[in-house]
Design an enzyme around this catalytic site. Structure first.
Site, PDB file in Angstrom:
ATOM      1  CB  SER A  85      22.986 -35.465-110.268  1.00 32.93           C
ATOM      2  OG  SER A  85      23.271 -35.044-111.587  1.00 32.93           O
ATOM      3  CE1 TYR A 103      28.163 -34.587-115.454  1.00 29.33           C
ATOM      4  CE2 TYR A 103      26.112 -34.000-114.340  1.00 29.33           C
ATOM      5  CZ  TYR A 103      26.934 -34.947-114.942  1.00 29.33           C
ATOM      6  OH  TYR A 103      26.516 -36.253-115.028  1.00 29.33           O
ATOM      7  CB  THR A 121      31.355 -36.136-113.282  1.00 28.41           C
ATOM      8  OG1 THR A 121      30.636 -36.733-112.201  1.00 28.41           O
ATOM      9  CG2 THR A 121      31.223 -37.018-114.509  1.00 28.41           C
ATOM     10  CE  LYS A 159      29.869 -41.202-110.750  1.00 31.56           C
ATOM     11  NZ  LYS A 159      29.594 -41.150-112.191  1.00 31.56           N
ATOM     12  CG  HIS A 167      28.664 -41.334-116.836  1.00 33.08           C
ATOM     13  ND1 HIS A 167      29.206 -40.282-116.149  1.00 33.08           N
ATOM     14  CD2 HIS A 167      27.371 -40.997-117.059  1.00 33.08           C
ATOM     15  CE1 HIS A 167      28.299 -39.341-115.980  1.00 33.08           C
ATOM     16  NE2 HIS A 167      27.159 -39.757-116.512  1.00 33.08           N
TER      17      HIS A 167
END
Length: 443
Positions: free
Chosen positions: A146, A170, A196, A305, A329
Protein backbone atom coordinates in the site's frame (compact mmCIF):
# COMPACT_ATOMS: atom_id res chain seq x y z
CA UNK A 1 0.59 -41.21 20.40
CA UNK A 2 0.92 -37.71 18.91
CA UNK A 3 4.05 -38.80 17.02
CA UNK A 4 2.18 -41.77 15.55
CA UNK A 5 -0.65 -39.48 14.46
CA UNK A 6 1.79 -37.09 12.78
CA UNK A 7 3.55 -39.93 10.98
CA UNK A 8 0.25 -41.33 9.79
CA UNK A 9 -1.08 -37.92 8.79
CA UNK A 10 1.99 -37.22 6.70
CA UNK A 11 1.49 -40.45 4.75
CA UNK A 12 -0.91 -39.30 2.07
CA UNK A 13 -1.74 -42.83 0.96
CA UNK A 14 -3.05 -43.79 4.39
CA UNK A 15 -4.08 -40.57 6.12
CA UNK A 16 -7.72 -40.17 7.06
CA UNK A 17 -9.26 -37.53 4.80
CA UNK A 18 -6.29 -37.56 2.43
CA UNK A 19 -6.43 -34.85 -0.20
CA UNK A 20 -3.23 -34.64 -2.27
CA UNK A 21 -2.38 -31.09 -3.22
CA UNK A 22 0.03 -28.40 -2.14
CA UNK A 23 -2.49 -26.64 0.10
CA UNK A 24 -5.04 -29.28 1.06
CA UNK A 25 -2.52 -30.96 3.32
CA UNK A 26 -2.90 -28.09 5.77
CA UNK A 27 -6.02 -29.78 7.12
CA UNK A 28 -3.97 -32.90 7.97
CA UNK A 29 -1.38 -30.64 9.57
CA UNK A 30 -4.01 -29.12 11.85
CA UNK A 31 -5.53 -32.48 12.80
CA UNK A 32 -2.09 -33.93 13.49
CA UNK A 33 -1.13 -31.05 15.79
CA UNK A 34 -3.83 -32.12 18.30
CA UNK A 35 -4.35 -28.47 19.29
CA UNK A 36 -6.27 -25.43 18.03
CA UNK A 37 -5.03 -23.60 14.90
CA UNK A 38 -2.42 -20.83 15.28
CA UNK A 39 -5.19 -18.20 15.18
CA UNK A 40 -7.44 -20.14 17.51
CA UNK A 41 -9.80 -20.88 14.62
CA UNK A 42 -9.91 -21.12 10.82
CA UNK A 43 -13.28 -19.32 10.82
CA UNK A 44 -12.77 -15.75 9.49
CA UNK A 45 -15.53 -14.40 11.74
CA UNK A 46 -13.77 -15.78 14.82
CA UNK A 47 -10.43 -14.44 13.61
CA UNK A 48 -12.05 -11.01 13.21
CA UNK A 49 -13.40 -11.27 16.76
CA UNK A 50 -9.95 -12.26 18.04
CA UNK A 51 -8.45 -9.20 16.38
CA UNK A 52 -11.07 -6.99 17.98
CA UNK A 53 -10.17 -8.47 21.37
CA UNK A 54 -6.43 -8.13 20.73
CA UNK A 55 -6.89 -4.45 19.91
CA UNK A 56 -9.42 -3.70 22.65
CA UNK A 57 -7.11 -1.07 24.15
CA UNK A 58 -6.86 0.60 20.74
CA UNK A 59 -10.41 0.38 19.34
CA UNK A 60 -9.67 3.06 16.78
CA UNK A 61 -7.04 0.84 15.19
CA UNK A 62 -9.50 -2.02 14.82
CA UNK A 63 -12.23 0.31 13.58
CA UNK A 64 -9.85 1.80 11.01
CA UNK A 65 -9.75 -1.58 9.24
CA UNK A 66 -13.24 -2.78 10.13
CA UNK A 67 -15.15 0.36 9.21
CA UNK A 68 -17.05 0.93 5.98
CA UNK A 69 -18.57 3.80 4.06
CA UNK A 70 -21.86 5.17 5.35
CA UNK A 71 -24.30 2.55 6.60
CA UNK A 72 -22.10 -0.34 5.49
CA UNK A 73 -24.54 -1.30 2.73
CA UNK A 74 -21.82 -1.81 0.12
CA UNK A 75 -19.90 -4.16 2.40
CA UNK A 76 -23.07 -6.15 2.98
CA UNK A 77 -23.80 -6.14 -0.75
CA UNK A 78 -20.35 -7.57 -1.40
CA UNK A 79 -20.93 -10.48 0.95
CA UNK A 80 -24.55 -11.12 -0.06
CA UNK A 81 -23.62 -11.35 -3.74
CA UNK A 82 -21.61 -14.52 -3.17
CA UNK A 83 -24.67 -16.29 -1.77
CA UNK A 84 -26.52 -15.74 -5.03
CA UNK A 85 -24.11 -18.05 -6.85
CA UNK A 86 -24.28 -21.70 -5.81
CA UNK A 87 -21.69 -24.25 -6.86
CA UNK A 88 -23.02 -27.40 -8.55
CA UNK A 89 -20.59 -30.21 -7.61
CA UNK A 90 -19.95 -33.01 -10.12
CA UNK A 91 -19.34 -36.57 -8.92
CA UNK A 92 -17.36 -39.67 -9.98
CA UNK A 93 -14.57 -37.72 -11.61
CA UNK A 94 -10.89 -38.45 -11.05
CA UNK A 95 -9.79 -35.28 -9.27
CA UNK A 96 -7.45 -37.06 -6.87
CA UNK A 97 -4.53 -34.89 -7.91
CA UNK A 98 -5.28 -31.21 -8.22
CA UNK A 99 -3.50 -27.92 -8.60
CA UNK A 100 -4.58 -24.32 -8.15
CA UNK A 101 -1.47 -22.97 -9.87
CA UNK A 102 -1.91 -20.13 -12.33
CA UNK A 103 0.06 -17.65 -14.40
CA UNK A 104 -0.29 -13.89 -14.11
CA UNK A 105 1.57 -11.53 -16.45
CA UNK A 106 3.75 -14.40 -17.65
CA UNK A 107 4.82 -15.42 -14.13
CA UNK A 108 3.70 -18.76 -12.65
CA UNK A 109 2.21 -18.65 -9.15
CA UNK A 110 1.12 -21.46 -6.79
CA UNK A 111 -2.39 -19.99 -6.51
CA UNK A 112 -4.56 -17.14 -7.83
CA UNK A 113 -4.38 -15.35 -4.46
CA UNK A 114 -2.80 -11.90 -4.16
CA UNK A 115 -2.34 -10.02 -0.89
CA UNK A 116 -4.30 -6.79 -1.25
CA UNK A 117 -2.82 -3.40 -0.36
CA UNK A 118 -3.94 -2.34 3.11
CA UNK A 119 -2.40 0.73 4.70
CA UNK A 120 -1.34 1.48 8.26
CA UNK A 121 -0.55 -2.13 9.19
CA UNK A 122 1.82 -0.77 11.82
CA UNK A 123 -1.15 0.24 13.98
CA UNK A 124 -2.23 -3.42 14.11
CA UNK A 125 1.07 -5.15 14.86
CA UNK A 126 4.53 -3.92 15.75
CA UNK A 127 6.08 -5.51 12.62
CA UNK A 128 3.43 -4.05 10.33
CA UNK A 129 3.93 -4.61 6.61
CA UNK A 130 7.24 -6.39 7.19
CA UNK A 131 5.45 -9.35 8.76
CA UNK A 132 3.03 -9.54 5.84
CA UNK A 133 5.87 -9.30 3.31
CA UNK A 134 7.77 -12.13 4.99
CA UNK A 135 4.69 -14.33 5.05
CA UNK A 136 4.10 -13.61 1.37
CA UNK A 137 7.63 -14.63 0.42
CA UNK A 138 7.48 -17.81 2.47
CA UNK A 139 4.23 -18.91 0.81
CA UNK A 140 5.19 -17.54 -2.64
CA UNK A 141 2.11 -15.32 -2.76
CA UNK A 142 2.33 -11.93 -4.54
CA UNK A 143 1.94 -8.93 -2.26
CA UNK A 144 0.76 -5.43 -3.13
CA UNK A 145 2.37 -2.80 -0.93
CA UNK A 146 0.00 0.00 0.00
CA UNK A 147 1.06 3.55 -0.70
CA UNK A 148 -0.20 4.22 2.83
CA UNK A 149 2.19 1.77 4.45
CA UNK A 150 3.97 2.27 7.78
CA UNK A 151 7.21 1.02 6.26
CA UNK A 152 9.20 2.24 3.26
CA UNK A 153 9.19 0.75 -0.23
CA UNK A 154 12.74 -0.46 0.31
CA UNK A 155 12.18 -1.97 3.77
CA UNK A 156 9.23 -4.03 2.57
CA UNK A 157 11.17 -5.18 -0.50
CA UNK A 158 13.99 -6.35 1.76
CA UNK A 159 11.56 -8.24 4.00
CA UNK A 160 9.91 -9.78 0.94
CA UNK A 161 13.25 -11.02 -0.39
CA UNK A 162 12.78 -13.13 -3.51
CA UNK A 163 8.99 -12.78 -3.36
CA UNK A 164 6.77 -11.26 -6.02
CA UNK A 165 5.66 -7.74 -5.14
CA UNK A 166 3.63 -4.96 -6.69
CA UNK A 167 3.37 -1.33 -5.60
CA UNK A 168 0.06 0.47 -5.09
CA UNK A 169 0.12 4.18 -5.86
CA UNK A 170 -1.92 6.91 -4.23
CA UNK A 171 -1.22 9.35 -7.01
CA UNK A 172 0.61 12.57 -6.01
CA UNK A 173 -0.25 15.86 -7.73
CA UNK A 174 3.45 16.65 -8.19
CA UNK A 175 4.77 14.67 -11.16
CA UNK A 176 8.36 14.74 -9.86
CA UNK A 177 7.25 13.06 -6.64
CA UNK A 178 5.27 10.50 -8.65
CA UNK A 179 8.32 9.74 -10.79
CA UNK A 180 10.47 9.37 -7.69
CA UNK A 181 8.06 6.80 -6.24
CA UNK A 182 8.02 4.89 -9.53
CA UNK A 183 11.84 4.83 -9.67
CA UNK A 184 12.06 3.53 -6.14
CA UNK A 185 9.49 0.83 -6.78
CA UNK A 186 11.25 -0.34 -9.93
CA UNK A 187 14.67 -0.31 -8.28
CA UNK A 188 13.30 -2.33 -5.37
CA UNK A 189 11.92 -5.08 -7.58
CA UNK A 190 8.21 -4.25 -7.69
CA UNK A 191 7.07 -5.72 -10.99
CA UNK A 192 3.65 -4.07 -11.26
CA UNK A 193 2.18 -0.66 -10.52
CA UNK A 194 -1.34 -0.72 -9.08
CA UNK A 195 -3.06 2.65 -9.41
CA UNK A 196 -6.01 3.06 -7.06
CA UNK A 197 -8.57 5.26 -8.79
CA UNK A 198 -11.53 5.02 -6.40
CA UNK A 199 -9.89 6.95 -3.56
CA UNK A 200 -9.16 10.43 -4.84
CA UNK A 201 -10.75 11.46 -1.53
CA UNK A 202 -11.50 9.43 1.61
CA UNK A 203 -15.06 8.12 1.75
CA UNK A 204 -17.59 8.93 4.48
CA UNK A 205 -16.53 6.48 7.20
CA UNK A 206 -18.54 6.79 10.44
CA UNK A 207 -16.19 4.60 12.53
CA UNK A 208 -13.29 6.96 11.90
CA UNK A 209 -15.37 10.15 11.99
CA UNK A 210 -17.03 9.33 15.30
CA UNK A 211 -13.65 8.90 16.99
CA UNK A 212 -11.76 11.50 14.91
CA UNK A 213 -9.34 8.66 14.18
CA UNK A 214 -6.98 9.36 11.29
CA UNK A 215 -3.39 8.11 11.76
CA UNK A 216 -2.22 10.07 8.72
CA UNK A 217 -2.56 13.30 10.71
CA UNK A 218 0.45 12.14 12.74
CA UNK A 219 2.29 10.85 9.64
CA UNK A 220 1.44 7.26 10.56
CA UNK A 221 0.90 5.49 7.26
CA UNK A 222 2.95 8.05 5.33
CA UNK A 223 6.26 6.22 5.54
CA UNK A 224 6.40 5.73 1.76
CA UNK A 225 6.23 9.51 1.39
CA UNK A 226 8.51 10.39 4.32
CA UNK A 227 11.23 8.13 2.91
CA UNK A 228 10.95 9.70 -0.54
CA UNK A 229 13.84 12.02 -1.42
CA UNK A 230 11.80 14.24 -3.76
CA UNK A 231 8.88 14.75 -1.40
CA UNK A 232 11.22 15.49 1.50
CA UNK A 233 13.38 17.81 -0.62
CA UNK A 234 10.30 19.90 -1.41
CA UNK A 235 9.78 20.35 2.34
CA UNK A 236 13.40 20.97 3.20
CA UNK A 237 14.18 17.68 4.96
CA UNK A 238 16.34 14.64 4.36
CA UNK A 239 14.32 11.48 3.73
CA UNK A 240 13.56 9.25 6.69
CA UNK A 241 15.47 5.99 7.00
CA UNK A 242 14.08 2.50 7.49
CA UNK A 243 14.52 2.89 11.24
CA UNK A 244 12.20 5.91 11.34
CA UNK A 245 8.96 4.05 11.99
CA UNK A 246 5.81 4.84 13.96
CA UNK A 247 5.67 3.83 17.60
CA UNK A 248 3.52 0.81 18.42
CA UNK A 249 0.89 0.84 19.72
CA UNK A 250 -0.37 3.95 18.00
CA UNK A 251 -1.63 6.39 20.64
CA UNK A 252 -3.20 9.48 19.01
CA UNK A 253 -3.94 11.19 22.34
CA UNK A 254 -0.31 10.89 23.40
CA UNK A 255 0.83 12.39 20.09
CA UNK A 256 -1.71 15.21 20.39
CA UNK A 257 -0.29 16.02 23.81
CA UNK A 258 3.28 15.95 22.53
CA UNK A 259 2.29 18.28 19.73
CA UNK A 260 0.76 20.78 22.17
CA UNK A 261 3.93 20.61 24.29
CA UNK A 262 5.99 21.56 21.24
CA UNK A 263 7.72 18.21 20.69
CA UNK A 264 9.88 18.77 17.62
CA UNK A 265 9.52 15.28 16.11
CA UNK A 266 5.74 15.27 16.50
CA UNK A 267 5.37 18.76 15.06
CA UNK A 268 7.54 17.80 12.10
CA UNK A 269 5.32 14.76 11.51
CA UNK A 270 2.15 16.85 11.54
CA UNK A 271 3.74 19.39 9.20
CA UNK A 272 4.75 16.69 6.72
CA UNK A 273 1.33 15.07 7.00
CA UNK A 274 -0.19 18.34 5.89
CA UNK A 275 2.29 18.46 3.02
CA UNK A 276 1.38 14.98 1.85
CA UNK A 277 -2.29 15.89 2.16
CA UNK A 278 -1.68 18.48 -0.53
CA UNK A 279 -0.33 15.74 -2.79
CA UNK A 280 -2.68 12.75 -2.63
CA UNK A 281 -6.18 11.61 -1.59
CA UNK A 282 -7.17 15.25 -1.29
CA UNK A 283 -10.08 15.65 -3.67
CA UNK A 284 -8.07 16.17 -6.87
CA UNK A 285 -9.68 13.74 -9.32
CA UNK A 286 -7.63 12.28 -12.15
CA UNK A 287 -8.90 11.28 -15.61
CA UNK A 288 -8.09 8.68 -18.24
CA UNK A 289 -6.07 11.39 -19.99
CA UNK A 290 -3.83 11.68 -16.92
CA UNK A 291 -3.27 7.92 -16.96
CA UNK A 292 -1.11 8.33 -20.07
CA UNK A 293 1.57 9.88 -17.88
CA UNK A 294 1.87 6.70 -15.84
CA UNK A 295 1.77 4.50 -18.94
CA UNK A 296 4.62 6.53 -20.44
CA UNK A 297 6.73 6.40 -17.29
CA UNK A 298 6.14 2.84 -16.08
CA UNK A 299 7.35 0.19 -18.51
CA UNK A 300 6.21 -2.82 -16.50
CA UNK A 301 2.71 -4.09 -15.71
CA UNK A 302 0.17 -1.30 -15.14
CA UNK A 303 -2.98 -2.19 -13.20
CA UNK A 304 -5.95 0.07 -12.44
CA UNK A 305 -7.72 -0.78 -9.19
CA UNK A 306 -11.25 0.34 -8.38
CA UNK A 307 -13.24 -0.53 -11.53
CA UNK A 308 -16.89 -1.59 -11.17
CA UNK A 309 -18.40 -0.22 -14.41
CA UNK A 310 -18.46 -2.04 -17.75
CA UNK A 311 -17.73 1.23 -19.52
CA UNK A 312 -14.67 1.89 -17.35
CA UNK A 313 -13.38 -1.64 -17.93
CA UNK A 314 -13.63 -1.05 -21.67
CA UNK A 315 -11.87 2.30 -21.32
CA UNK A 316 -9.07 0.52 -19.50
CA UNK A 317 -8.66 -1.76 -22.52
CA UNK A 318 -8.70 1.25 -24.87
CA UNK A 319 -6.09 3.09 -22.79
CA UNK A 320 -3.49 0.34 -22.84
CA UNK A 321 -3.87 -0.77 -19.25
CA UNK A 322 -2.57 -4.29 -18.63
CA UNK A 323 -5.14 -5.22 -16.00
CA UNK A 324 -7.97 -4.02 -13.82
CA UNK A 325 -8.94 -4.90 -10.29
CA UNK A 326 -12.71 -5.08 -10.01
CA UNK A 327 -13.04 -3.45 -6.60
CA UNK A 328 -15.16 -1.06 -4.55
CA UNK A 329 -12.42 -0.67 -1.92
CA UNK A 330 -14.06 -3.28 0.29
CA UNK A 331 -17.15 -1.11 0.67
CA UNK A 332 -15.15 1.72 2.22
CA UNK A 333 -15.72 4.46 -0.37
CA UNK A 334 -19.28 4.66 -1.76
CA UNK A 335 -22.23 3.56 0.35
CA UNK A 336 -24.91 1.79 -1.70
CA UNK A 337 -22.47 0.82 -4.44
CA UNK A 338 -22.81 -2.18 -6.72
CA UNK A 339 -21.28 -5.33 -5.27
CA UNK A 340 -18.01 -6.33 -6.86
CA UNK A 341 -19.21 -9.83 -7.75
CA UNK A 342 -22.14 -8.38 -9.70
CA UNK A 343 -19.75 -5.85 -11.26
CA UNK A 344 -17.45 -8.71 -12.30
CA UNK A 345 -20.38 -10.61 -13.81
CA UNK A 346 -21.40 -7.56 -15.87
CA UNK A 347 -17.85 -6.69 -16.94
CA UNK A 348 -17.23 -10.22 -18.16
CA UNK A 349 -20.26 -9.94 -20.45
CA UNK A 350 -18.45 -7.21 -22.42
CA UNK A 351 -17.25 -8.56 -25.80
CA UNK A 352 -14.37 -6.06 -25.75
CA UNK A 353 -13.15 -7.15 -22.32
CA UNK A 354 -13.56 -10.85 -23.09
CA UNK A 355 -11.67 -10.52 -26.37
CA UNK A 356 -8.82 -8.60 -24.73
CA UNK A 357 -8.63 -11.17 -21.94
CA UNK A 358 -8.69 -14.08 -24.38
CA UNK A 359 -5.87 -12.52 -26.39
CA UNK A 360 -3.66 -12.40 -23.31
CA UNK A 361 -3.24 -8.62 -23.37
CA UNK A 362 -5.70 -7.84 -20.57
CA UNK A 363 -6.09 -9.40 -17.13
CA UNK A 364 -9.09 -9.18 -14.84
CA UNK A 365 -8.49 -9.38 -11.09
CA UNK A 366 -11.08 -9.33 -8.31
CA UNK A 367 -11.19 -7.65 -4.90
CA UNK A 368 -13.65 -6.89 -2.09
CA UNK A 369 -15.53 -9.53 -0.15
CA UNK A 370 -13.34 -12.64 -0.36
CA UNK A 371 -13.48 -14.58 2.93
CA UNK A 372 -13.49 -18.26 1.94
CA UNK A 373 -12.28 -20.82 -0.56
CA UNK A 374 -15.78 -20.99 -2.02
CA UNK A 375 -15.62 -17.22 -2.61
CA UNK A 376 -12.41 -17.67 -4.60
CA UNK A 377 -14.08 -20.44 -6.64
CA UNK A 378 -17.02 -18.17 -7.50
CA UNK A 379 -14.87 -15.20 -8.52
CA UNK A 380 -12.68 -17.38 -10.75
CA UNK A 381 -15.75 -19.02 -12.31
CA UNK A 382 -17.18 -15.59 -13.11
CA UNK A 383 -14.04 -14.72 -15.05
CA UNK A 384 -11.42 -13.38 -12.64
CA UNK A 385 -7.87 -14.60 -13.20
CA UNK A 386 -6.67 -13.66 -9.73
CA UNK A 387 -8.27 -12.59 -6.45
CA UNK A 388 -7.12 -10.11 -3.83
CA UNK A 389 -7.38 -11.03 -0.16
CA UNK A 390 -8.07 -8.04 2.05
CA UNK A 391 -9.21 -7.36 5.60
CA UNK A 392 -9.08 -10.89 6.98
CA UNK A 393 -5.33 -11.24 6.59
CA UNK A 394 -4.72 -8.07 8.61
CA UNK A 395 -7.02 -9.39 11.33
CA UNK A 396 -4.72 -12.42 11.36
CA UNK A 397 -1.72 -10.07 11.45
CA UNK A 398 -3.13 -8.31 14.51
CA UNK A 399 -3.65 -11.63 16.30
CA UNK A 400 -0.36 -13.39 15.55
CA UNK A 401 1.92 -11.37 13.28
CA UNK A 402 3.68 -13.15 10.43
CA UNK A 403 2.60 -16.58 11.70
CA UNK A 404 -1.00 -15.38 11.70
CA UNK A 405 -0.85 -14.15 8.11
CA UNK A 406 0.71 -17.44 7.02
CA UNK A 407 -1.93 -19.46 8.86
CA UNK A 408 -4.85 -17.60 7.33
CA UNK A 409 -3.49 -17.77 3.79
CA UNK A 410 -2.84 -21.50 4.16
CA UNK A 411 -6.37 -21.95 5.50
CA UNK A 412 -8.18 -20.15 2.70
CA UNK A 413 -6.09 -21.81 -0.02
CA UNK A 414 -6.57 -25.25 1.51
CA UNK A 415 -10.31 -24.62 1.51
CA UNK A 416 -10.23 -23.45 -2.11
CA UNK A 417 -8.20 -26.45 -3.27
CA UNK A 418 -10.56 -28.81 -1.44
CA UNK A 419 -13.63 -27.01 -2.79
CA UNK A 420 -12.26 -27.30 -6.31
CA UNK A 421 -11.75 -31.06 -5.95
CA UNK A 422 -14.97 -31.80 -4.08
CA UNK A 423 -16.81 -29.95 -6.84
CA UNK A 424 -15.24 -32.21 -9.45
CA UNK A 425 -12.44 -30.09 -10.95
CA UNK A 426 -8.68 -30.59 -11.16
CA UNK A 427 -7.42 -27.11 -11.96
CA UNK A 428 -8.43 -23.49 -12.33
CA UNK A 429 -8.69 -23.77 -16.10
CA UNK A 430 -11.65 -26.11 -15.73
CA UNK A 431 -13.73 -23.41 -13.97
CA UNK A 432 -12.30 -20.04 -15.04
CA UNK A 433 -14.96 -18.04 -16.84
CA UNK A 434 -17.37 -20.97 -16.83
CA UNK A 435 -19.90 -19.78 -14.26
CA UNK A 436 -22.84 -21.07 -16.30
CA UNK A 437 -21.40 -24.58 -16.26
CA UNK A 438 -20.12 -24.88 -12.71
CA UNK A 439 -22.61 -22.74 -10.78
CA UNK A 440 -26.23 -21.68 -10.78
CA UNK A 441 -27.49 -18.21 -9.94
CA UNK A 442 -30.41 -17.91 -7.55
CA UNK A 443 -32.36 -14.81 -6.63
Amino acid sequence: MAADIVTSANDESKAYGSAPGRWSGYARELFASRRPPPLGSVDPDKIEAAAREKLKHSPGSFGFVFGNAGSGETYRNNRAAFGKWQIVPRMLRDVTHRTIETTLFGIPHPSPLIIAPIGCQGILHEDGELATARAAEKLEIPIILSGAATRSIEAVAKANGAGHRWFQLYWPVNDDITLSLLRRAKTSGYSALVVTVDTMAIGWRPFDLDSAFLPFLHSVGLQVALSDPEFMRVHGFEPDTDTDIPEFPYDPLKLDELYLKGDEKTRRGVQLAAGWGQQAVNGVFRTWEHLKFLRQNWDNTLIVKGIVSVEDAELAVDNGVDAIVVSNHGGRQVDGSISTLLALERIMQSPKVKAAQASGRFTVLFDSGIRSGADIFRAIALGAQGVLLGRTYVYALAVAGQAGVEAYIKSILAEFELTLGLSGYRNIGEIQGKAGEVMIKVE
